[in-house]
Design a protein around this motif. Structure first.
Motif, mmCIF file in Angstrom:
data_model
loop_
_atom_site.group_PDB
_atom_site.id
_atom_site.type_symbol
_atom_site.label_atom_id
_atom_site.label_comp_id
_atom_site.label_asym_id
_atom_site.label_seq_id
_atom_site.Cartn_x
_atom_site.Cartn_y
_atom_site.Cartn_z
ATOM 1 N N GLY A 101 0.781 -1.228 0.000
ATOM 2 C CA GLY A 101 0.000 0.000 0.000
ATOM 3 C C GLY A 101 0.811 1.274 0.000
ATOM 4 N N LEU A 102 1.866 1.315 0.807
ATOM 5 C CA LEU A 102 2.656 2.542 0.916
ATOM 6 C C LEU A 102 3.341 2.962 -0.381
ATOM 7 C CD1 LEU A 102 4.299 2.345 4.471
ATOM 8 C CD2 LEU A 102 2.212 3.515 3.750
ATOM 9 N N PRO A 103 3.728 2.022 -1.265
ATOM 10 C CA PRO A 103 4.324 2.469 -2.539
ATOM 11 C C PRO A 103 3.426 3.392 -3.347
ATOM 12 C CG PRO A 103 4.824 0.163 -2.192
ATOM 13 C CD PRO A 103 3.865 0.563 -1.094
ATOM 14 N N GLU A 104 2.108 3.333 -3.132
ATOM 15 C CA GLU A 104 1.212 4.249 -3.835
ATOM 16 C C GLU A 104 1.448 5.695 -3.407
ATOM 17 O OE1 GLU A 104 -2.851 3.124 -3.541
ATOM 18 O OE2 GLU A 104 -2.509 1.047 -4.159
ATOM 19 N N PHE A 105 2.064 5.879 -2.243
ATOM 20 C CA PHE A 105 2.389 7.219 -1.742
ATOM 21 C C PHE A 105 3.880 7.512 -1.888
ATOM 22 C CE2 PHE A 105 -1.325 5.670 0.535
ATOM 23 C CZ PHE A 105 -2.229 6.718 0.369
ATOM 24 N N GLY A 106 4.563 6.693 -2.671
ATOM 25 C CA GLY A 106 5.984 6.908 -2.908
ATOM 26 C C GLY A 106 6.894 6.376 -1.835
ATOM 27 N N ILE A 107 6.363 5.564 -0.926
ATOM 28 C CA ILE A 107 7.170 4.999 0.155
ATOM 29 C C ILE A 107 7.366 3.509 -0.121
ATOM 30 C CG2 ILE A 107 7.358 4.602 2.631
ATOM 31 C CD1 ILE A 107 5.430 6.928 3.044
ATOM 32 N N THR A 108 8.568 3.138 -0.474
ATOM 33 C CA THR A 108 8.847 1.738 -0.775
ATOM 34 C C THR A 108 9.846 1.165 0.220
ATOM 35 O OG1 THR A 108 10.615 2.360 -2.309
ATOM 36 C CG2 THR A 108 8.409 2.050 -3.232
ATOM 37 N N MET A 109 9.671 -0.094 0.541
ATOM 38 C CA MET A 109 10.561 -0.801 1.459
ATOM 39 C C MET A 109 10.821 -2.182 0.910
ATOM 40 S SD MET A 109 8.862 0.058 5.170
ATOM 41 C CE MET A 109 8.455 1.739 5.649
ATOM 42 N N ASP A 110 11.985 -2.723 1.266
ATOM 43 C CA ASP A 110 12.207 -4.121 0.912
ATOM 44 C C ASP A 110 11.461 -4.989 1.932
ATOM 45 O OD1 ASP A 110 13.845 -4.742 3.218
ATOM 46 O OD2 ASP A 110 15.545 -3.845 2.208
ATOM 47 N N PRO A 111 11.294 -6.279 1.678
ATOM 48 C CA PRO A 111 10.503 -7.129 2.571
ATOM 49 C C PRO A 111 10.979 -7.127 4.024
ATOM 50 C CG PRO A 111 10.863 -8.245 0.491
ATOM 51 C CD PRO A 111 11.692 -7.001 0.453
ATOM 52 N N VAL A 112 12.283 -7.143 4.224
ATOM 53 C CA VAL A 112 12.801 -7.176 5.594
ATOM 54 C C VAL A 112 12.471 -5.876 6.326
ATOM 55 C CG1 VAL A 112 14.878 -7.304 7.017
ATOM 56 C CG2 VAL A 112 14.625 -8.817 5.047
ATOM 57 N N GLU A 113 12.651 -4.747 5.664
ATOM 58 C CA GLU A 113 12.334 -3.457 6.280
ATOM 59 C C GLU A 113 10.856 -3.366 6.627
ATOM 60 O OE1 GLU A 113 15.710 -0.694 4.010
ATOM 61 O OE2 GLU A 113 13.663 -0.833 3.231
ATOM 62 N N ALA A 114 10.001 -3.827 5.719
ATOM 63 C CA ALA A 114 8.561 -3.802 5.984
ATOM 64 C C ALA A 114 8.227 -4.697 7.167
ATOM 65 C CB ALA A 114 7.791 -4.253 4.744
ATOM 66 N N GLY A 115 8.865 -5.865 7.243
ATOM 67 C CA GLY A 115 8.615 -6.766 8.362
ATOM 68 C C GLY A 115 9.041 -6.171 9.681
ATOM 69 N N ILE A 116 10.206 -5.526 9.697
ATOM 70 C CA ILE A 116 10.690 -4.900 10.929
ATOM 71 C C ILE A 116 9.745 -3.785 11.366
ATOM 72 C CG2 ILE A 116 12.521 -3.454 11.879
ATOM 73 C CD1 ILE A 116 14.506 -5.082 10.211
ATOM 74 N N LEU A 117 9.308 -2.951 10.421
ATOM 75 C CA LEU A 117 8.425 -1.841 10.760
ATOM 76 C C LEU A 117 7.101 -2.340 11.328
ATOM 77 C CD1 LEU A 117 7.645 1.134 10.775
ATOM 78 C CD2 LEU A 117 6.905 0.882 8.391
ATOM 79 N N VAL A 118 6.486 -3.286 10.636
ATOM 80 C CA VAL A 118 5.174 -3.778 11.070
ATOM 81 C C VAL A 118 5.268 -4.445 12.437
ATOM 82 C CG1 VAL A 118 3.394 -5.501 10.609
ATOM 83 C CG2 VAL A 118 4.181 -3.997 8.778
ATOM 84 N N PHE A 119 6.203 -5.365 12.581
ATOM 85 C CA PHE A 119 6.298 -6.066 13.869
ATOM 86 C C PHE A 119 6.826 -5.151 14.965
ATOM 87 C CE2 PHE A 119 6.098 -9.848 11.126
ATOM 88 C CZ PHE A 119 5.128 -10.568 11.814
ATOM 89 N N GLY A 120 7.582 -4.113 14.603
ATOM 90 C CA GLY A 120 8.004 -3.141 15.599
ATOM 91 C C GLY A 120 6.829 -2.356 16.158
ATOM 92 N N LEU A 121 5.937 -1.918 15.257
ATOM 93 C CA LEU A 121 4.751 -1.178 15.694
ATOM 94 C C LEU A 121 3.817 -2.054 16.515
ATOM 95 C CD1 LEU A 121 3.972 0.821 12.417
ATOM 96 C CD2 LEU A 121 5.051 1.678 14.503
#
Length: 216
Positions: A72-92
């Motif tokens: 979803g975030l790439p639609e707003f110009g925010i892209t992450m690799d899978p590991v970064e996305a996993g860290i962010l989600v599980f961190g929150l």
């Protein structure tokens, strides 16, 4: 049955499993501090904000959050690799659960401790740092370690967005060999090998933090 033959393939995923687990846990530990402070605020709007964050993050499973962040975030110009996305989600998500652990730890401290500190003229900051936190940590440590072990297992969900962790490589190995039973038992053994040391370290730390009288 020879489960060890699959280890060379699966061990490559350990680094990603540990990276997501411990990075997310660290983010959660830090972010849970202001969230816990909001929950304990005397101002209703701040308490509502803290409660809203915790309930929202706990009410929705990790998988939708992973899809939202990674796709979803790439639609707003925010892209992450899978590991970064996993860290962010599980961190929150970790922040929500750990803030509740913090809250439980503070509630376990008798209210008389705060009242005694106030009677001595101590500031609220000093009461927290010198009186409440040292006692609350004894309750928090076992709960936080238990959550860390759960997070280690839950991190496998990140494989659905392309993280090449233990679970993802187990699926690949199963497709390559067709030996599903052996492959996933091997993966389970690796998760067990990662979880047990964490549990042992947690018990040791909890024991070290116990008052001397409680140990005897």
């Amino acid at each position: 049955m020879n489960i060890t033959q699959h280890f060379p393939m699966l061990v490559d995923g350990i680094q990603y499993t540990l990276q997501i687990t411990f990075a997310a846990f660290l983010i959660g530990l830090l972010l849970a501090i202001p969230i816990s402070a909001l929950r304990r605020s005397r101002l209703l709007p701040l308490r509502a904000l803290g409660v809203g964050y915790v309930e929202l993050l706990r009410a929705i499973p990790p998988l939708p959050w992973l899809f939202l962040v990674f796709f979803g975030l790439p639609e707003f110009g925010i892209t992450m690799d899978p590991v970064e996305a996993g860290i962010l989600v599980f961190g929150l998500i970790s922040a929500a659960y750990l803030s509740e652990i913090y809250r439980s730890g503070f509630r376990a401290v008798p209210t008389g401790q705060t009242e005694a500190g106030e009677a001595l003229g101590l500031s609220r900051t000093v009461i927290y740092l010198r009186v409440l936190i040292p006692q609350a940590v004894r309750t928090m440590i076992p709960l936080a370690i238990a959550y860390l072990i759960g997070l280690l297992k839950d991190s496998a969900v990140a494989s659905v967005i392309g993280v090449q962790d233990i679970s993802a490589l187990a699926v690949v190995e199963n497709q390559r060999t067709g030996q599903g039973l052996e492959v996933f038992i091997s993966a389970a053994v690796l998760y067990l090998a990662l979880s047990v040391p964490v549990a042992v370290a947690g018990r040791w730390l909890s024991h070290r933090l116990e008052p001397v009288k409680a140990r005897t």
